[in-house]
Design an enzyme around this catalytic site. Structure first.
Site, PDB file in Angstrom:
ATOM      1  N   ASP A 108       0.835  -1.210   0.000  1.00 22.39           N
ATOM      2  CA  ASP A 108       0.000   0.000   0.000  1.00 22.39           C
ATOM      3  C   ASP A 108       0.864   1.254   0.000  1.00 22.39           C
ATOM      4  O   ASP A 108       1.973   1.278   0.540  1.00 22.39           O
ATOM      5  CB  ASP A 108      -0.978   0.007   1.174  1.00 22.39           C
ATOM      6  CG  ASP A 108      -0.309  -0.161   2.543  1.00 22.39           C
ATOM      7  OD1 ASP A 108       0.560  -1.036   2.673  1.00 22.39           O
ATOM      8  OD2 ASP A 108      -0.654   0.600   3.464  1.00 22.39           O
ATOM      9  N   GLU A 173      -0.127  -1.276   5.693  1.00 19.94           N
ATOM     10  CA  GLU A 173       0.962  -0.820   6.568  1.00 19.94           C
ATOM     11  C   GLU A 173       0.761   0.632   6.952  1.00 19.94           C
ATOM     12  O   GLU A 173       1.124   1.065   8.046  1.00 19.94           O
ATOM     13  CB  GLU A 173       2.318  -0.975   5.862  1.00 19.94           C
ATOM     14  CG  GLU A 173       3.526  -0.757   6.773  1.00 19.94           C
ATOM     15  CD  GLU A 173       4.018   0.688   6.848  1.00 19.94           C
ATOM     16  OE1 GLU A 173       4.874   0.972   7.688  1.00 19.94           O
ATOM     17  OE2 GLU A 173       3.538   1.541   6.070  1.00 19.94           O
TER      18      GLU A 173
HETATM   19 ZN   LIG Z   1       6.774   2.165   4.294  1.00 18.57          ZN
END
Ligand SMILES: [Zn+2]
Length: 423
Positions: A108, A173
């Protein structure tokens, strides 16, 4: 660091191959950048990752996260359902006797908005001089490309590891860490490296992060008689001041890993939403905030400090006594972590860094959060190490192309030395 002859020979051959195929390494970053993968839109980039690993001949595992992980400690809530946004993992099977390793990256990326601030299209991976510009070129499709290319080069060279090498590409993340949380319990290994772009430094510690929302209720009324209303925006001011005071208080505390950092703990009021008309007293206002905490401090303890700060701000206020602000937790809800510098995997990575760069790797304590924590929580020693660049989460994010080959050499030699090479 005292590799046997088979390992030394393999490292030499791998390094030669990395030099020879630098263009392919960089093109892999570019391909990943050309697959936009903001929150909720990770599927196509993950399909590219899975196909790349499949073509290398690895056993590829593609799975959607299960809602049940949201009840685990240190899980967060992105508000986006999991189906159709898979994690990807793949195993390069070892001959059986060596230590295993996870190399991990997140797929992401954050939004490139405002796009008008960019000099280049954020999704075109434009190369200018020694730089590649693009959202994720640095954070962290540079690392994802390293994780894809190293098993490919080993396969092409016919080098067989002793221990398993596990590649993981995870979601979320940047907002919760749920992808890594799930990947770190699905696969075990003797060590893990998160190939975040650390500029050749080693992230050995990072803060925990909480997101929270404070909802303030007012009473809407026509502005020409504002004294009959209660302005939810101005009612939020003492709460914001209390949060700023909390930030200052928390920075009076110290942690050895963060001793060199001027303002390690950061409480950010990132979003304010309130009111809808200049001539109406706003009846509602909401603050979206982010607070970090030192490793070792729990989420419950950090939440308690926020609750106490808000309670102090509203004490004695008759409106708030009847209309207390709401406090909800969204996004990151995770503690920080550290990894010991005397872990065998850390010492070995350091040794190979020194071999390539001629100096020991510098340490970095992250004032933002990263995925290494879930591996450390699971008993798998993990830190971050990777390429260089800048402007992550900003306009004109760029990767220093010259940093890719050295990072690949350090990580490649470390993989061979850690997992061992089959005779
Ligand atoms: Zn990162």
């Amino acid at each position: 660091m005292n590799p046997d002859e088979a390992t030394r020979n393999s490292i030499d051959r791998l390094w030669t191959e990395i030099d020879r195929r630098e263009d392919e390494l960089i093109e892999t970053v570019a391909e990943l950048v050309r697959h936009p993968s903001e929150l909720g839109n990770e599927a196509e980039a993950q399909a590219y990752v899975a196909e790349h690993l499949r073509q290398t001949g690895l056993d590829v595992d593609v799975w959607d996260l299960d809602e049940s992980i949201m009840s685990l400690p240190n899980a967060g809530d992105s508000g986006v359902p999991f189906p159709g946004r898979p994690n990807v993992a793949a195993v390069q099977k070892g001959a059986g006797s060596g230590r295993s390793l996870i190399v991990q990256g997140h797929i992401d990326v954050v939004s490139p908005e405002p796009v008008a601030a960019w000099s280049y299209d954020p999704w075109q991976a434009t190369i200018a001089g020694d730089r590649m510009y693009g959202r994720g070129a640095h954070d962290m499709k540079s690392g994802d490309a390293l994780n894809l290319m190293l098993p490919r080069l080993l396969r092409d060279l016919g080098i067989q590891l002793n221990g398993d090498l596990i590649v993981q590409s995870v979601i979320e993340e940047e907002c919760t860490g749920n992808g890594a949380l799930d990947a770190a319990r699905r696969y075990r290994a003797d060590a893990a490296v998160i190939t975040e772009p650390t500029g050749g430094r080693f992230t050995h510690a990072h803060v925990g992060v909480l997101w929270f929302r404070i909802g303030i209720t007012g009473k809407s009324w026509h502005a020409m008689q504002s004294w009959y209303g209660v302005n939810a925006i101005t009612k939020s001011i003492p709460i914001m001041q209390a949060l700023q005071a909390l930030d200052a208080r928390l920075n009076e505390r110290t942690h050895p890993a963060f001793a060199d950092i001027e303002h390690p703990i950061n409480l950010n009021i990132g979003v304010i939403q309130g009111g809808d008309w200049p001539s109406t007293v706003p009846g509602a206002c909401e603050l979206h905030c982010r607070l970090s905490c030192y490793p070792g401090q729990s989420i419950a303890e950090t939440r308690h400090e926020i609750e106490t700060a808000i309670a102090g701000a509203i004490a004695g206020d008759s409106w708030f006594a009847e209309h207390p602000p709401s406090l909800t937790w969204d996004g990151f809800q995770s503690a920080g972590s550290t990894v010991a510098m005397d872990e065998p995997s850390v010492k070995l990575l350091d040794a190979w860094h020194e071999r390539v760069f001629g100096a020991p790797m510098e340490l970095k304590a992250g004032t933002g959060i990263n995925d290494m924590r879930y591996y450390n929580f699971a008993g798998i020693p993990a830190g971050c190490y990777g390429a260089a660049g800048d402007n992550g989460h900003a306009a004109d994010e760029w990767l220093d192309l010259r940093s890719m080959v050295p990072a690949a050499k350090v990580l490649g030699a470390f993989i061979l030395d850690w997992c061992g090479v089959a005779e």
